[in-house]
Design an enzyme around this catalytic site. Sequence first.
Site, PDB file in Angstrom:
ATOM      1  N   LYS A  68       0.820  -1.219   0.000  1.00 55.85           N
ATOM      2  CA  LYS A  68       0.000   0.000   0.000  1.00 55.85           C
ATOM      3  C   LYS A  68       0.848   1.262   0.000  1.00 55.85           C
ATOM      4  O   LYS A  68       0.428   2.305  -0.458  1.00 55.85           O
ATOM      5  CB  LYS A  68      -0.909   0.018   1.235  1.00 55.85           C
ATOM      6  CG  LYS A  68      -0.143   0.022   2.556  1.00 55.85           C
ATOM      7  CD  LYS A  68      -1.075   0.038   3.747  1.00 55.85           C
ATOM      8  CE  LYS A  68      -1.718  -1.295   4.016  1.00 55.85           C
ATOM      9  NZ  LYS A  68      -0.794  -2.392   4.412  1.00 55.85           N
ATOM     10  N   HIS A 196       0.157  -3.376  14.892  1.00 60.21           N
ATOM     11  CA  HIS A 196       0.812  -2.254  14.206  1.00 60.21           C
ATOM     12  C   HIS A 196       0.833  -1.102  15.198  1.00 60.21           C
ATOM     13  O   HIS A 196      -0.220  -0.668  15.660  1.00 60.21           O
ATOM     14  CB  HIS A 196       0.036  -1.881  12.934  1.00 60.21           C
ATOM     15  CG  HIS A 196       0.808  -1.028  11.978  1.00 60.21           C
ATOM     16  ND1 HIS A 196       1.409   0.152  12.367  1.00 60.21           N
ATOM     17  CD2 HIS A 196       1.098  -1.188  10.673  1.00 60.21           C
ATOM     18  CE1 HIS A 196       2.023   0.687  11.322  1.00 60.21           C
ATOM     19  NE2 HIS A 196       1.863  -0.108  10.283  1.00 60.21           N
ATOM     20  N   SER A 199       1.744   4.239  12.069  1.00 62.18           N
ATOM     21  CA  SER A 199       2.765   4.656  11.108  1.00 62.18           C
ATOM     22  C   SER A 199       3.413   5.951  11.579  1.00 62.18           C
ATOM     23  O   SER A 199       2.767   6.791  12.195  1.00 62.18           O
ATOM     24  CB  SER A 199       2.112   4.846   9.734  1.00 62.18           C
ATOM     25  OG  SER A 199       3.094   4.815   8.736  1.00 62.18           O
ATOM     26  N   GLY A 236       5.577   0.914  10.880  1.00 60.67           N
ATOM     27  CA  GLY A 236       5.852   2.031  11.791  1.00 60.67           C
ATOM     28  C   GLY A 236       7.290   2.502  11.772  1.00 60.67           C
ATOM     29  O   GLY A 236       7.635   3.493  12.420  1.00 60.67           O
ATOM     30  N   GLU A 273       5.834  -5.751   8.702  1.00 61.22           N
ATOM     31  CA  GLU A 273       5.198  -5.213   7.483  1.00 61.22           C
ATOM     32  C   GLU A 273       5.679  -3.788   7.221  1.00 61.22           C
ATOM     33  O   GLU A 273       4.878  -2.848   7.191  1.00 61.22           O
ATOM     34  CB  GLU A 273       3.672  -5.215   7.656  1.00 61.22           C
ATOM     35  CG  GLU A 273       3.058  -6.575   7.905  1.00 61.22           C
ATOM     36  CD  GLU A 273       1.621  -6.485   8.433  1.00 61.22           C
ATOM     37  OE1 GLU A 273       1.097  -5.355   8.568  1.00 61.22           O
ATOM     38  OE2 GLU A 273       1.049  -7.536   8.724  1.00 61.22           O
ATOM     39  N   PRO A 274       6.976  -3.581   7.036  1.00 57.31           N
ATOM     40  CA  PRO A 274       7.465  -2.215   6.823  1.00 57.31           C
ATOM     41  C   PRO A 274       7.028  -1.667   5.470  1.00 57.31           C
ATOM     42  O   PRO A 274       7.098  -2.363   4.459  1.00 57.31           O
ATOM     43  CB  PRO A 274       8.987  -2.384   6.863  1.00 57.31           C
ATOM     44  CG  PRO A 274       9.217  -3.796   6.434  1.00 57.31           C
ATOM     45  CD  PRO A 274       8.047  -4.588   6.946  1.00 57.31           C
ATOM     46  N   GLY A 275       6.565  -0.431   5.453  1.00 57.97           N
ATOM     47  CA  GLY A 275       6.248   0.241   4.193  1.00 57.97           C
ATOM     48  C   GLY A 275       7.211   1.403   4.002  1.00 57.97           C
ATOM     49  O   GLY A 275       8.169   1.350   3.226  1.00 57.97           O
ATOM     50  N   TYR A 322      -2.440  14.067   3.576  1.00 56.90           N
ATOM     51  CA  TYR A 322      -2.946  12.797   4.103  1.00 56.90           C
ATOM     52  C   TYR A 322      -1.962  12.028   4.964  1.00 56.90           C
ATOM     53  O   TYR A 322      -2.336  11.045   5.582  1.00 56.90           O
ATOM     54  CB  TYR A 322      -3.376  11.880   2.946  1.00 56.90           C
ATOM     55  CG  TYR A 322      -4.464  12.469   2.097  1.00 56.90           C
ATOM     56  CD1 TYR A 322      -5.614  12.992   2.688  1.00 56.90           C
ATOM     57  CD2 TYR A 322      -4.348  12.515   0.718  1.00 56.90           C
ATOM     58  CE1 TYR A 322      -6.617  13.544   1.912  1.00 56.90           C
ATOM     59  CE2 TYR A 322      -5.352  13.061  -0.062  1.00 56.90           C
ATOM     60  CZ  TYR A 322      -6.480  13.580   0.544  1.00 56.90           C
ATOM     61  OH  TYR A 322      -7.475  14.118  -0.225  1.00 56.90           O
ATOM     62  N   ASP A 323      -0.700  12.386   4.947  1.00 61.46           N
ATOM     63  CA  ASP A 323       0.271  11.618   5.729  1.00 61.46           C
ATOM     64  C   ASP A 323       0.819  12.501   6.845  1.00 61.46           C
ATOM     65  O   ASP A 323       1.746  13.287   6.636  1.00 61.46           O
ATOM     66  CB  ASP A 323       1.402  11.146   4.802  1.00 61.46           C
ATOM     67  CG  ASP A 323       2.439  10.307   5.556  1.00 61.46           C
ATOM     68  OD1 ASP A 323       2.228  10.044   6.760  1.00 61.46           O
ATOM     69  OD2 ASP A 323       3.448   9.915   4.941  1.00 61.46           O
ATOM     70  N   TYR A 376       3.679   6.660   0.541  1.00 57.02           N
ATOM     71  CA  TYR A 376       2.320   7.204   0.491  1.00 57.02           C
ATOM     72  C   TYR A 376       2.244   8.464  -0.383  1.00 57.02           C
ATOM     73  O   TYR A 376       1.722   9.486   0.028  1.00 57.02           O
ATOM     74  CB  TYR A 376       1.800   7.473   1.913  1.00 57.02           C
ATOM     75  CG  TYR A 376       1.899   6.255   2.787  1.00 57.02           C
ATOM     76  CD1 TYR A 376       1.068   5.169   2.571  1.00 57.02           C
ATOM     77  CD2 TYR A 376       2.862   6.157   3.781  1.00 57.02           C
ATOM     78  CE1 TYR A 376       1.183   4.025   3.327  1.00 57.02           C
ATOM     79  CE2 TYR A 376       2.983   5.015   4.547  1.00 57.02           C
ATOM     80  CZ  TYR A 376       2.141   3.960   4.317  1.00 57.02           C
ATOM     81  OH  TYR A 376       2.262   2.818   5.068  1.00 57.02           O
TER      82      TYR A 376
HETATM   83  N1  PLP Z   1       0.720  -2.915   7.762  1.00 54.31           N
HETATM   84  C1  PLP Z   1      -0.510  -2.389   7.873  1.00 54.31           C
HETATM   85  C2  PLP Z   1      -1.635  -3.312   8.244  1.00 54.31           C
HETATM   86  C3  PLP Z   1      -0.747  -1.030   7.643  1.00 54.31           C
HETATM   87  O1  PLP Z   1      -1.981  -0.528   7.760  1.00 54.31           O
HETATM   88  C4  PLP Z   1       0.361  -0.201   7.278  1.00 54.31           C
HETATM   89  C5  PLP Z   1       0.171   1.223   7.040  1.00 54.31           C
HETATM   90  O2  PLP Z   1      -0.883   1.778   7.154  1.00 54.31           O
HETATM   91  C6  PLP Z   1       1.630  -0.803   7.143  1.00 54.31           C
HETATM   92  C7  PLP Z   1       1.781  -2.144   7.409  1.00 54.31           C
HETATM   93  C8  PLP Z   1       2.842  -0.015   6.755  1.00 54.31           C
HETATM   94  O3  PLP Z   1       3.166   0.888   7.750  1.00 54.31           O
HETATM   95  P1  PLP Z   1       4.508   1.779   7.661  1.00 54.31           P
HETATM   96  O4  PLP Z   1       4.512   2.434   6.343  1.00 54.31           O
HETATM   97  O5  PLP Z   1       4.382   2.715   8.810  1.00 54.31           O
HETATM   98  O6  PLP Z   1       5.655   0.856   7.833  1.00 54.31           O
END
Ligand code: PLP
Length: 407
Positions: A68, A196, A199, A236, A273-275, A322-323, A376
């Site tokens: 995402k 989680h 973020s 996060g 789940e790092p984004g 939004y962020d 994002y």
């Molecule tokens: N996992 C879940 C379920 C999320 O909702 C998000 C972000 O909203 C993430 C992982 C990624 O988070 P981050 O970008 O803070 O690592």
Amino acid sequence: RNATAPAVFLQLKKKKKKKKKKKRCVNSASFIQDSEVPFHVANLDDLHQKHIRWLRTLPRVKPFYAVKCNSTPAVIRMLSTLGTGFDCASKGEIELVLSLGVTPEKIIFAHTTKPQSHIKYASTRGVDMMTFDCEEELLKISACHTRAKLVLRIAVDDSKSAIKLSQKFGTKPSVVKKLLERCKELDLEVIGVSFHVGSGCTDSLAYRQAIEDARHVFDTAVLLGFQMKLLDIGGGFPGNEGFQIQFDEFSKVINEALDEFFPADSGVQVIAEPGRYYVDSAFTLAVNVFAKKVVMDDVTRIRVMMYYISDGVFGSLNCLMYDPAHTNVAPYLHRKRYRSIIWGPTCDSLDRVTATYWMPEVQVGDWLLIDNMGAYTVCCSSDFNFFDKADIYPVLSAQTWNMFNLS
Ligand code: PLP
């Protein structure tokens, strides 16, 4: 260059004497001169460096990149080559990741409230691992994905994070036992716990507390006869240029908490789940200054430059709206500065990128670059007013290309 803050920096006007050389060797230079369309440069080497740091710093935690955050195919391909798993939140994200050659067991469907059609799709494609946090979700899953390997998401303290998620997602401790009993009744397999911390987390101790909370859920599950084997510590993690110190601090706390509550010999596999962590610093946005006005501030009588740039808050810079973890852009060129207002291209006055921003004067036709634009941004961009969305140009060094045999 100010390495700690997200930066807007100036593309200096091309000097005449260099023109000949540029023409001969770089076609893209003339393309950039003629075009006003914004574009990102996605530095895939940066992803590689981030991954190396992750493996070194959090050796027990396998990353499942949160699609995402930025679903650019080159990013997914690079991370897949590096060996990460993927956190997908919808049918579309699963489709994308599978189409790029990722195998189903490397995907966690990490959305606790899923449309039924998306669960059915996951079932047909062999994506079994998925999160849940309420009884209604269990009923849907038991109706259309009996092989599902469920991960119970718990609500944790996210008060120190820019984006709080636990109000919307996650089971409260008081409901855990009842929910697990319901899984038993429905004959559903529960393999682990996820959380989680929110973020843009600013407090490493949030992870420690959440890992301890997860331990309590594991203990409850054992009493009910479950054999849980997976802990998912969510996202996060910081990802912009100043991220190292904070990331190292988070990792130290996480490693200690894992050793205390889930020691290596417990047999529990740990994933995350790092984004933002992977993509933020990899993307730099180039925007064209296509219009300019010099006005006088009514109150201070200071000259103010107003620049109109080819991307804005309805495009990649939507992160400013939004962020909450990405609230400004900041300059680093040291020349005489003017108070400047930077506007996005659309006819909406909401489309303001900076309100008061001190930077050297630029001219129509110049380009501004904005760092840390990976997280994002492109994923939420629109073409409101039919202004072009930013293009994306992935780049990679020959060394990395050869290292992974990417031909
Ligand atoms: N996992 C879940 C379920 C999320 O909702 C998000 C972000 O909203 C993430 C992982 C990624 O988070 P981050 O970008 O803070 O690592």
